[in-house]
Design a protein around this motif. Structure first.
Motif, PDB file in Angstrom:
ATOM      1  N   GLN A 180       0.870  -1.186   0.000  1.00 53.94           N
ATOM      2  CA  GLN A 180       0.000   0.000   0.000  1.00 53.94           C
ATOM      3  C   GLN A 180       0.903   1.232   0.000  1.00 53.94           C
ATOM      4  O   GLN A 180       1.680   1.432   0.928  1.00 53.94           O
ATOM      5  N   ARG A 181       0.784   2.075  -1.024  1.00 53.58           N
ATOM      6  CA  ARG A 181       1.756   3.159  -1.204  1.00 53.58           C
ATOM      7  C   ARG A 181       1.750   4.159  -0.056  1.00 53.58           C
ATOM      8  O   ARG A 181       2.811   4.629   0.355  1.00 53.58           O
ATOM      9  N   ILE A 182       0.554   4.484   0.467  1.00 52.98           N
ATOM     10  CA  ILE A 182       0.517   5.477   1.550  1.00 52.98           C
ATOM     11  C   ILE A 182       1.185   4.933   2.812  1.00 52.98           C
ATOM     12  O   ILE A 182       1.769   5.673   3.593  1.00 52.98           O
ATOM     13  N   VAL A 183       1.144   3.616   2.992  1.00 49.19           N
ATOM     14  CA  VAL A 183       1.792   3.005   4.155  1.00 49.19           C
ATOM     15  C   VAL A 183       3.298   2.915   3.926  1.00 49.19           C
ATOM     16  O   VAL A 183       4.093   3.406   4.730  1.00 49.19           O
ATOM     17  N   ASP A 184       3.706   2.293   2.829  1.00 53.10           N
ATOM     18  CA  ASP A 184       5.133   2.020   2.614  1.00 53.10           C
ATOM     19  C   ASP A 184       5.957   3.283   2.395  1.00 53.10           C
ATOM     20  O   ASP A 184       7.087   3.381   2.866  1.00 53.10           O
ATOM     21  N   ALA A 185       5.412   4.242   1.649  1.00 57.54           N
ATOM     22  CA  ALA A 185       6.189   5.433   1.316  1.00 57.54           C
ATOM     23  C   ALA A 185       6.025   6.547   2.350  1.00 57.54           C
ATOM     24  O   ALA A 185       6.987   7.270   2.639  1.00 57.54           O
ATOM     25  N   MET A 186       4.831   6.689   2.910  1.00 58.08           N
ATOM     26  CA  MET A 186       4.563   7.840   3.782  1.00 58.08           C
ATOM     27  C   MET A 186       4.631   7.505   5.276  1.00 58.08           C
ATOM     28  O   MET A 186       5.271   8.209   6.039  1.00 58.08           O
ATOM     29  N   PHE A 187       3.966   6.420   5.671  1.00 55.17           N
ATOM     30  CA  PHE A 187       3.880   6.102   7.104  1.00 55.17           C
ATOM     31  C   PHE A 187       4.226   4.633   7.337  1.00 55.17           C
ATOM     32  O   PHE A 187       3.363   3.829   7.667  1.00 55.17           O
ATOM     33  N   PRO A 188       5.500   4.263   7.149  1.00 60.34           N
ATOM     34  CA  PRO A 188       5.867   2.841   7.224  1.00 60.34           C
ATOM     35  C   PRO A 188       5.847   2.302   8.642  1.00 60.34           C
ATOM     36  O   PRO A 188       6.052   3.046   9.607  1.00 60.34           O
ATOM     37  N   VAL A 189       5.591   1.008   8.749  1.00 58.71           N
ATOM     38  CA  VAL A 189       5.731   0.304  10.025  1.00 58.71           C
ATOM     39  C   VAL A 189       6.892  -0.665   9.862  1.00 58.71           C
ATOM     40  O   VAL A 189       7.095  -1.235   8.787  1.00 58.71           O
ATOM     41  N   ALA A 190       7.680  -0.822  10.918  1.00 59.65           N
ATOM     42  CA  ALA A 190       8.841  -1.712  10.862  1.00 59.65           C
ATOM     43  C   ALA A 190       8.435  -3.129  11.243  1.00 59.65           C
ATOM     44  O   ALA A 190       7.458  -3.339  11.964  1.00 59.65           O
ATOM     45  N   LYS A 191       9.192  -4.105  10.751  1.00 55.64           N
ATOM     46  CA  LYS A 191       8.990  -5.488  11.200  1.00 55.64           C
ATOM     47  C   LYS A 191       9.378  -5.550  12.670  1.00 55.64           C
ATOM     48  O   LYS A 191      10.493  -5.199  13.047  1.00 55.64           O
ATOM     49  N   GLY A 192       8.438  -6.011  13.494  1.00 55.47           N
ATOM     50  CA  GLY A 192       8.651  -5.984  14.937  1.00 55.47           C
ATOM     51  C   GLY A 192       8.098  -4.726  15.572  1.00 55.47           C
ATOM     52  O   GLY A 192       8.280  -4.486  16.760  1.00 55.47           O
ATOM     53  N   GLY A 193       7.390  -3.918  14.782  1.00 52.36           N
ATOM     54  CA  GLY A 193       6.824  -2.673  15.296  1.00 52.36           C
ATOM     55  C   GLY A 193       5.361  -2.814  15.677  1.00 52.36           C
ATOM     56  O   GLY A 193       4.776  -3.900  15.630  1.00 52.36           O
ATOM     57  N   THR A 194       4.777  -1.681  16.067  1.00 47.65           N
ATOM     58  CA  THR A 194       3.362  -1.652  16.464  1.00 47.65           C
ATOM     59  C   THR A 194       2.658  -0.548  15.680  1.00 47.65           C
ATOM     60  O   THR A 194       3.232   0.511  15.438  1.00 47.65           O
ATOM     61  N   ALA A 195       1.414  -0.804  15.306  1.00 45.61           N
ATOM     62  CA  ALA A 195       0.640   0.190  14.548  1.00 45.61           C
ATOM     63  C   ALA A 195      -0.819   0.107  14.962  1.00 45.61           C
ATOM     64  O   ALA A 195      -1.301  -0.955  15.365  1.00 45.61           O
ATOM     65  N   ALA A 196      -1.504   1.226  14.845  1.00 41.13           N
ATOM     66  CA  ALA A 196      -2.943   1.273  15.142  1.00 41.13           C
ATOM     67  C   ALA A 196      -3.674   1.883  13.954  1.00 41.13           C
ATOM     68  O   ALA A 196      -3.160   2.788  13.289  1.00 41.13           O
ATOM     69  N   ILE A 197      -4.870   1.358  13.697  1.00 35.10           N
ATOM     70  CA  ILE A 197      -5.707   1.886  12.610  1.00 35.10           C
ATOM     71  C   ILE A 197      -7.022   2.356  13.224  1.00 35.10           C
ATOM     72  O   ILE A 197      -7.963   1.578  13.365  1.00 35.10           O
ATOM     73  N   PRO A 198      -7.102   3.618  13.646  1.00 36.20           N
ATOM     74  CA  PRO A 198      -8.357   4.111  14.210  1.00 36.20           C
ATOM     75  C   PRO A 198      -9.233   4.720  13.123  1.00 36.20           C
ATOM     76  O   PRO A 198      -8.741   5.212  12.116  1.00 36.20           O
ATOM     77  N   GLY A 199     -10.514   4.673  13.326  1.00 36.37           N
ATOM     78  CA  GLY A 199     -11.417   5.302  12.366  1.00 36.37           C
ATOM     79  C   GLY A 199     -12.860   5.002  12.710  1.00 36.37           C
ATOM     80  O   GLY A 199     -13.165   3.987  13.329  1.00 36.37           O
ATOM     81  N   PRO A 200     -13.773   5.876  12.302  1.00 38.58           N
ATOM     82  CA  PRO A 200     -15.202   5.655  12.564  1.00 38.58           C
ATOM     83  C   PRO A 200     -15.743   4.501  11.725  1.00 38.58           C
ATOM     84  O   PRO A 200     -15.060   3.964  10.855  1.00 38.58           O
TER      85      PRO A 200
END
Length: 592
Positions: A213-233
Motif C-alpha cells: 500500500q503506497r501510503i503506508v510504505d512510502a509515507m507512514f511505514p511500520v517496521a517489522k517488529g513494530g506496532t501500529a494502530a488503525i483508528p477510524g469511525p
C-alpha cells in the motif's frame, strides 16, 4: 482438582465458594455442561470466574471444578490453515461433532490427534540441547516449514530421536535432564496465553514491513517488529485496510484475530483467503495464515482471551525465526469486553466506564511485539512479531480512552477518514493526521535499498500535501485563479499525489499491490513533473499550457501498466513529459 459451588451468576461472571486451593488465572469447568471459565479474583475461598461461554441455565449450587493450570494454547503442527474461536477450539472440529452451532461445554482438541505428520529429525542422539533448540522439522504446508523445538526452560541430552510419520501426541524423542530424569518429547507444547514467551534480546526494528500500500510504505511505514494502530469511525475502511495488510505484507506467517467484529466480515475473510494467491510463494494465502474468529454474537468474555490466544501463537512462530504479523480487529471490542467484566466485578470505573487498568492491558499486548533474538544454543536466530490493531472509536472521536491509550503505546498511527472513504479514496488514510515514528530508524534501510533520494522525495511529497491543505482555505475564499502560478502548480501536483499515488484500486489486480521499486519510480516521476514545471514557470511558460500537457492524464493511467512493462513505460513517459514541458517553454518564449 478442587471443587466448589456457585453462589452467584451475573451474565458471564460466576462467583463460587469452596475453592481455597485454586489459584488466580486457573481454568475451571462450571456446571453440568462443564463450561470453560477462568478465575479473575480470589477472596478467601471465594473466586470470581469469567466464563467464556453462554451461562444461561446456570444457578446457585452448581459445581465448579478447577483444572489447576492457567488458560493455555496448544502449539504444534496443525495450527496453519486452522480457524479457531477465542479460546483455541477449532471451529471445523466443532462443526464435525456438533453441526453448525457451537454447543456449550464442547471439548475439542486444538490440534488434530489423528493426523500423521512427516517428522524429519535434525538432531541426533547424544546432542546437548536447550530450550528453543530445533530437533526436527515438519513440512506443515507448502509455504511453512514447522520447526519442532525443545520447550523453553528445558535442557538436557537427547537419548533417542527418530524420523517418521507421527501424530502430535506421539513421542518423537526422549530427553535426559540434568537431574537424570528421562522426559518424552512430542511435537506439541503448551504455553499460558497471558505470559509472553521468552527471548534472548530485543532489537530496535530496522527493516520496513512491505504492505504493497503506497501510503503506508512510502509515507507512514511500520517496521517489522513494530506496532501500529488503525483508528477510524464506522465505514471508514478499517477492516478493508487490515485485510490488505494480512494479504500482502511480506511476513512469513499471518495471525488474523476477528475480535468482536461482524460475522459477515469474518465470513468474507474465510471465503477470500483460500482463493487469493500469495505474491511471495504463488500458493493460497491460507497456507501461511491462522484465523481466530470471535465475532460479535459469540460470548463477550472470550473476546478478551482471543487477543492473547492470537499473540501467543504468533510468538511461537516468531521463536522459529519467522517474521509474523498479528492483525487484531478490533481492540475496541476487546476493551468493551474488559469494561463489561469490570462492571460486573463492581470495580471502580475509570474514564467512560473502562477499567482503570485499560492502558496497562493494552501495553501488555503491544509490548509483546518486537524484533528479537530467539532463545537457542544453535547460533543466531532472529524473528519478529508485528502487531497491528484496529480501534473503533464511537462516532470517530479519537479523544476517547481506547484511542488515547493506544496512541501512547504504538509508534505508527494510520488515521482513517470517513470523508475519504465516502469519496471512494482507498486506503482512506488521512495523510495530515497520520504519523510514523519509525522513519528515522528505517532511513538507513531506505538509503541502502532505494537510494537516498527516496526519503527526500517522501518529505517533499508530504510538504506539498500540507501546503495544499493551507492553500485550500484561500481557494475557498477567493478562487483558484487568484493564486500565483507556483501555488496553482502546488495544487496540481498535490492532486496527482492524492489521486495517482496515494489512492489504490482494489478491483485492479495490477494496483492492489505495489512494490517498493514501482512506488519509488511513481513518486519520483510526479515530483520531477513538479520540478520541471516550476523551472518552466520561471522561464515564462504559461500555467495553462503546462497543465494542458498529456502527462497529467497519462499519470493516472500509469497505475494500470503491468508489472513486467512499467520500467520501460515510465521511462518513456518521463522523456515525453520533459519534451512537452520544453515545448511549452519555447511556445511561451515565442509569444513574448
Amino acid at each position: 482438582m478442587s471443587s466448589g459451588k456457585i453462589v452467584k451468576v451475573s451474565g458471564p461472571l460466576v462467583v463460587a465458594t469452596g475453592l481455597s486451593d485454586a489459584n488466580m488465572a486457573d481454568v475451571v469447568r462450571v456446571g453440568e455442561q462443564r463450561l470453560i471459565g477462568e478465575i479473575l479474583t480470589m477472596n478467601g475461598d471465594s473466586a470470581s470466574i469469567q466464563v467464556y461461554e453462554e451461562t444461561s441455565g446456570l444457578g446457585p449450587g452448581a459445581a465448579v471444578e478447577t483444572t489447576g493450570s492457567p488458560l493455555s494454547v496448544e502449539l504444534g503442527p496443525g495450527l496453519i490453515e486452522n480457524i479457531y474461536d477465542g479460546i483455541q477450539r477449532p471451529l471445523e472440529g466443532i462443526m464435525k461433532i456438533a453441526g453448525s452451532t457451537i454447543t456449550r461445554g464442547i471439548e475439542v482438541p486444538a490440534l488434530d490427534r489423528q493426523k500423521h505428520w512427516d517428522f524429519q529429525a535434525t538432531a541426533k542422539p547424544g546432542d546437548k540441547v536447550e530450550g528453543g533448540d530445533v530437533i526436527g522439522t515438519v513440512q506443515e504446508t507448502s509455504s511453512v516449514l514447522h520447526k519442532i523445538m525443545i520447550p523453553p526452560k528445558m535442557s538436557g541430552t537427547l537419548e533417542t530421536i527418530q524420523s517418521g510419520s507421527f501424530t502430535v501426541l506421539d513421542t518423537v524423542a526422549t530427553l535426559r535432564t540434568p537431574k537424570g530424569d528421562v522426559v518424552p518429547l512430542t511435537m506439541t507444547q503448551k504455553w499460558p496465553v497471558r505470559v509472553g514467551r521468552p527471548y534472548k534480546h530485543k532489537y530496535p526494528p530496522k527493516t520496513p514491513l512491505l504492505s504493497g500500500q503506497r501510503i503506508v510504505d512510502a509515507m507512514f511505514p511500520v517496521a517489522k517488529g513494530g506496532t501500529a494502530a488503525i483508528p477510524g469511525p464506522f465505514g471508514s475502511g478499517k477492516t478493508v485496510m487490515q485485510h490488505q495488510l494480512a494479504k500482502w505484507s511480506d511476513v512469513d506467517i499471518v495471525i488474523y484475530i476477528g475480535c468482536g467484529e461482524r460475522g459477515n466480515e469474518m465470513t468474507d475473510v474465510l471465503r477470500e483467503f483460500p482463493e487469493l494467491v500469495d505474491p511471495r510463494t504463488g500458493e493460497s494465502l491460507m497456507k501461511r495464515t491462522v484465523l481466530i474468529a470471535n465475532t460479535s454474537d459469540m460470548p463477550v468474555a472470550a473476546r478478551e482471551a482471543s487477543i492473547y490466544t492470537g499473540i501467543t501463537i504468533a510468538e511461537y512462530f516468531r521463536d522459529m525465526g519467522y517474521d509474523v504479523a498479528v492483525i487484531a480487529d478490533s481492540t475496541s471490542r476487546w476493551a468493551e469486553a474488559l469494561r463489561e467484566m469490570s462492571g460486573r466485578l463492581e470495580e471502580m470505573p475509570g474514564e467512560e466506564g473502562y477499567p482503570a487498568y485499560l492502558a496497562s492491558r493494552l501495553a501488555q499486548f503491544y509490548e509483546r511485539a518486537g524484533s528479537v533474538e530467539c532463545i537457542t544454543s544453535q547460533g543466531d536466530r532472529r524473528g519478529s512479531l508485528t502487531a497491528v490493531g484496529a480501534v473503533s472509536p464511537p462516532g470517530g472521536d479519537l479523544s476517547e480512552p481506547v484511542s488515547q491509550a493506544t496512541m501512547r503505546i504504538v509508534k505508527v498511527f494510520w488515521a482513517l477518514d470517513a470523508s475519504l472513504a465516502y469519496r471512494r479514496h482507498f486506503p482512506a488514510i488521512n495523510w495530515l493526521n497520520s504519523y510514523s515514528l519509525y522513519l528515522d530508524s528505517l532511513k538507513p534501510w531506505y538509503d541502502e535499498n532505494l537510494g537516498p533520494q527516496f526519503m527526500v522525495n517522501r518529505d517533499k511529497a508530504m510538504s506539498i500535501l500540507q501546503e495544499e491543505a493551507s492553500l485550500n482555505e484561500i481557494v475557498q475564499l477567493v478562487g483558484k485563479d487568484s493564486l500565483s502560478a507556483a501555488d496553482q502548480l502546488t495544487l496540481e501536483t498535490a492532486k496527482m499525489l492524492r489521486e495517482d499515488f496515494l489512492q489504490q484500486n482494489g478491483f485492479m489486480e495490477v494496483d492492489w499491490y505495489s512494490s517498493y521499486d514501482r512506488q519509488d519510480k511513481m513518486l519520483g516521476m510526479i515530483l520531477e513533473y513538479d520540478k520541471l514545471c516550476r523551472a518552466a514557470i520561471v522561464k515564462g511558460a504559461p500555467v495553462t499550457d503546462l497543465f494542458a500537457i498529456p502527462f497529467r492524464e497519462r499519470m493516472g493511467r500509469a497505475k494500470s501498466v503491468p508489472d513486467a512493462d512499467y520500467p520501460a513505460v515510465y521511462a518513456a513517459m518521463e522523456r515525453e513529459m520533459a519534451e512537452q514541458i520544453d515545448a511549452a517553454v519555447a511556445k511561451g518564449g515565442a509569444e513574448e
